[in-house]
Motif scaffolding. Structure first.
Motif, PDB file in Angstrom:
ATOM      1  N   ILE A  69      -1.200   5.549  -8.270  1.00  0.00           N
ATOM      2  CA  ILE A  69      -1.864   6.366  -7.249  1.00  0.00           C
ATOM      3  C   ILE A  69      -3.102   6.985  -7.888  1.00  0.00           C
ATOM      4  O   ILE A  69      -3.167   7.154  -9.107  1.00  0.00           O
ATOM      5  CB  ILE A  69      -0.952   7.444  -6.621  1.00  0.00           C
ATOM      6  N   TYR A  70      -4.074   7.301  -7.037  1.00  0.00           N
ATOM      7  CA  TYR A  70      -5.367   7.788  -7.518  1.00  0.00           C
ATOM      8  C   TYR A  70      -5.523   9.261  -7.166  1.00  0.00           C
ATOM      9  O   TYR A  70      -5.384   9.632  -5.993  1.00  0.00           O
ATOM     10  CB  TYR A  70      -6.495   6.955  -6.891  1.00  0.00           C
ATOM     11  N   LEU A  88       0.849  -1.190   0.000  1.00  0.00           N
ATOM     12  CA  LEU A  88       0.000   0.000   0.000  1.00  0.00           C
ATOM     13  C   LEU A  88       0.884   1.240   0.000  1.00  0.00           C
ATOM     14  O   LEU A  88       1.931   1.259   0.656  1.00  0.00           O
ATOM     15  CB  LEU A  88      -0.842   0.027   1.281  1.00  0.00           C
ATOM     16  N   ILE A  89       0.457   2.277  -0.720  1.00  0.00           N
ATOM     17  CA  ILE A  89       1.184   3.559  -0.680  1.00  0.00           C
ATOM     18  C   ILE A  89       0.418   4.502   0.241  1.00  0.00           C
ATOM     19  O   ILE A  89      -0.771   4.757   0.038  1.00  0.00           O
ATOM     20  CB  ILE A  89       1.333   4.161  -2.086  1.00  0.00           C
ATOM     21  N   CYS A  90       1.109   4.987   1.275  1.00  0.00           N
ATOM     22  CA  CYS A  90       0.457   5.818   2.294  1.00  0.00           C
ATOM     23  C   CYS A  90       1.147   7.176   2.379  1.00  0.00           C
ATOM     24  O   CYS A  90       2.356   7.287   2.182  1.00  0.00           O
ATOM     25  CB  CYS A  90       0.589   5.184   3.671  1.00  0.00           C
ATOM     26  N   ILE A  93      -3.195   6.097  -0.791  1.00  0.00           N
ATOM     27  CA  ILE A  93      -3.365   6.779  -2.083  1.00  0.00           C
ATOM     28  C   ILE A  93      -3.145   5.863  -3.282  1.00  0.00           C
ATOM     29  O   ILE A  93      -3.346   6.270  -4.419  1.00  0.00           O
ATOM     30  CB  ILE A  93      -2.456   8.031  -2.196  1.00  0.00           C
ATOM     31  N   GLY A  94      -2.724   4.621  -3.040  1.00  0.00           N
ATOM     32  CA  GLY A  94      -2.507   3.725  -4.172  1.00  0.00           C
ATOM     33  C   GLY A  94      -1.736   2.497  -3.749  1.00  0.00           C
ATOM     34  O   GLY A  94      -1.696   2.159  -2.570  1.00  0.00           O
ATOM     35  N   THR A 129       5.412   2.880   2.289  1.00  0.00           N
ATOM     36  CA  THR A 129       4.691   1.709   1.782  1.00  0.00           C
ATOM     37  C   THR A 129       4.571   0.688   2.902  1.00  0.00           C
ATOM     38  O   THR A 129       5.448   0.577   3.758  1.00  0.00           O
ATOM     39  CB  THR A 129       5.429   1.102   0.577  1.00  0.00           C
ATOM     40  N   LEU A 130       3.446  -0.032   2.882  1.00  0.00           N
ATOM     41  CA  LEU A 130       3.171  -1.039   3.915  1.00  0.00           C
ATOM     42  C   LEU A 130       2.648  -2.297   3.238  1.00  0.00           C
ATOM     43  O   LEU A 130       1.975  -2.209   2.194  1.00  0.00           O
ATOM     44  CB  LEU A 130       2.090  -0.538   4.869  1.00  0.00           C
ATOM     45  N   PRO A 131       2.879  -3.462   3.823  1.00  0.00           N
ATOM     46  CA  PRO A 131       2.309  -4.690   3.262  1.00  0.00           C
ATOM     47  C   PRO A 131       0.778  -4.591   3.235  1.00  0.00           C
ATOM     48  O   PRO A 131       0.178  -3.952   4.108  1.00  0.00           O
ATOM     49  CB  PRO A 131       2.743  -5.771   4.256  1.00  0.00           C
TER      50      PRO A 131
END
Ligand code: ADP
Ligand code: MG
Length: 340
Positions: free
Chosen positions: A252-253, A162-164, A308-309, A290-292
């Motif tokens: 990303i959105y 995950l992109i945070c 965000i993506g 980024t996170l799993p």
């Protein structure tokens, strides 16, 4: 207020004036100011970073309060330590001051430095002081520490992560555009600056805060980012740094990028695209990590962290999916050249 010219003080008196309020608060600061070098003690890995801030290049004293500048000089370095998932503990501060400066101006600058030291719980343990012929020069070095297994590099992102991003983006850039507009109006037409009602974006530009709180939050949630960076150049180019170093792609959105409504309003007023400002503006000093995928349900409940993506295979490219469902390739300058 009466100003004391620096020429009335010797170098040692000036250094004394700068450093006399120091109270060391960290056990790792064994020896601070006053000897030939500071002495620090750590059991962990040591993390260190430095940044140079030059008048006319990085800041403009016509609209930057010295106190904010002192705070910002510390924040930008502490932010780099936070981006390694490390704890900041010391700073060193070197300044070059020119003839315009009085003791009172240096004191104002130092108030900001000390305020930041208190906020981030870091000790000022040394530095250097010199005269300058080319405006005000500031160099801060920050030192921090972390257990080896806690450190986060830019190169650890994996497919499906995950992109945070923390906080919100684009405000610092719009704060700067507002300050530059008001400065130009004043210089050309003598119009007094009107900055009222724009506190948030101005504070984001002039007095940014490093996200030292995120390490604590992630630890509490028992999460460790696979990759992390602080957003100093803009979401787009900082995300590209993670993708390049991790050899991945990303999506990303646009509708997920966090942007404050005051940022939207200012973008509209200046005829700029708010998404472009968030992607390319920079100086937000938020954290991008980024996170799993498994962290999804926990992270979704954190108001300060925005998903965000996600990370993709490198073949898929580095993509922004726009509100109108177009796929736009991210570039270091973003997907739409800055207008204005
Ligand atoms: P040196 O001649 O060894 O460089 P200085 O006379 O420049 O020593 O500095 C004396 C002490 O004051 C040192 O401990 C140095 O780290 C500290 N110092 C000098 N300038 C600053 C500054 N701007 N901020 C913090 N500490 C400083
Ligand atoms: Mg010196």
């Amino acid at each position: 207020m009466a100003q004391t010219p620096l020429s009335n003080l010797g170098e040692f008196t000036l250094i004394h004036e700068i450093t006399k309020h120091i109270e060391l608060q960290n056990a790792s600061s064994v020896k601070g100011v006053g000897d030939d070098a500071a002495v620090l003690a750590f059991d962990d890995k040591i993390v260190t970073t430095t940044d140079l801030l030059l008048e006319g290049i990085h800041f403009d004293l016509t609209y930057t309060p010295l106190k904010h500048l002192g705070y910002k000089a510390v924040s930008v370095n502490v932010s780099d330590i936070a981006a390694m998932n490390a704890t900041p503990t010391q700073i060193l501060l070197s300044i070059g001051v020119d003839k315009r400066f009085s003791l009172e101006m240096i004191e104002e600058f130092m108030q900001g430095v000390y305020f930041a030291c208190e906020k981030y719980k870091v000790d000022l343990v040394g530095g250097d002081t010199s005269s300058s012929l080319t405006g005000f020069c500031i160099s801060v070095t920050a030192v921090g520490h972390a257990k080896e297994e806690k450190l986060c590099y830019r190169n650890g992102a994996k497919e499906n992560d995950l992109i945070c991003v923390t906080g919100d983006l684009g405000a610092a850039y719009l704060g700067l555009q507002l300050l530059e507009r008001e400065k130009a109006l004043f210089e050309k037409e003598g119009v007094q600056p009107d900055l009222s009602g724009h506190d948030y974006i101005l504070e984001r530009q002039l007095k940014p805060t490093a996200r030292t709180d995120i390490k604590t939050l992630l630890q509490k949630l028992q999460l460790r980012p696979t990759a992390m960076i602080d957003i100093s150049d803009g979401l787009s180019s900082d995300l590209l740094h993670i993708c390049e170093q991790s050899q991945t792609g990303c999506v990303i959105y646009e509708d997920k990028i966090p942007i404050d409504f005051t940022t939207y309003n200012m973008a509209e007023e200046l005829n700029l695209n708010a998404t472009t400002c968030a992607l390319n503006g920079g100086e937000d000093y938020e954290l991008l990590f980024t996170l799993p995928l498994e962290a999804h349900d926990v992270i979704r409940q954190m108001p300060e962290i925005h998903l965000i993506g996600h990370i993709t295979d490198t073949q898929k490219g580095r993509i922004l999916q726009s509100r109108s469902d177009e796929e736009i390739t991210l570039t270091a300058q973003g997907w739409n050249p800055m207008k204005g």
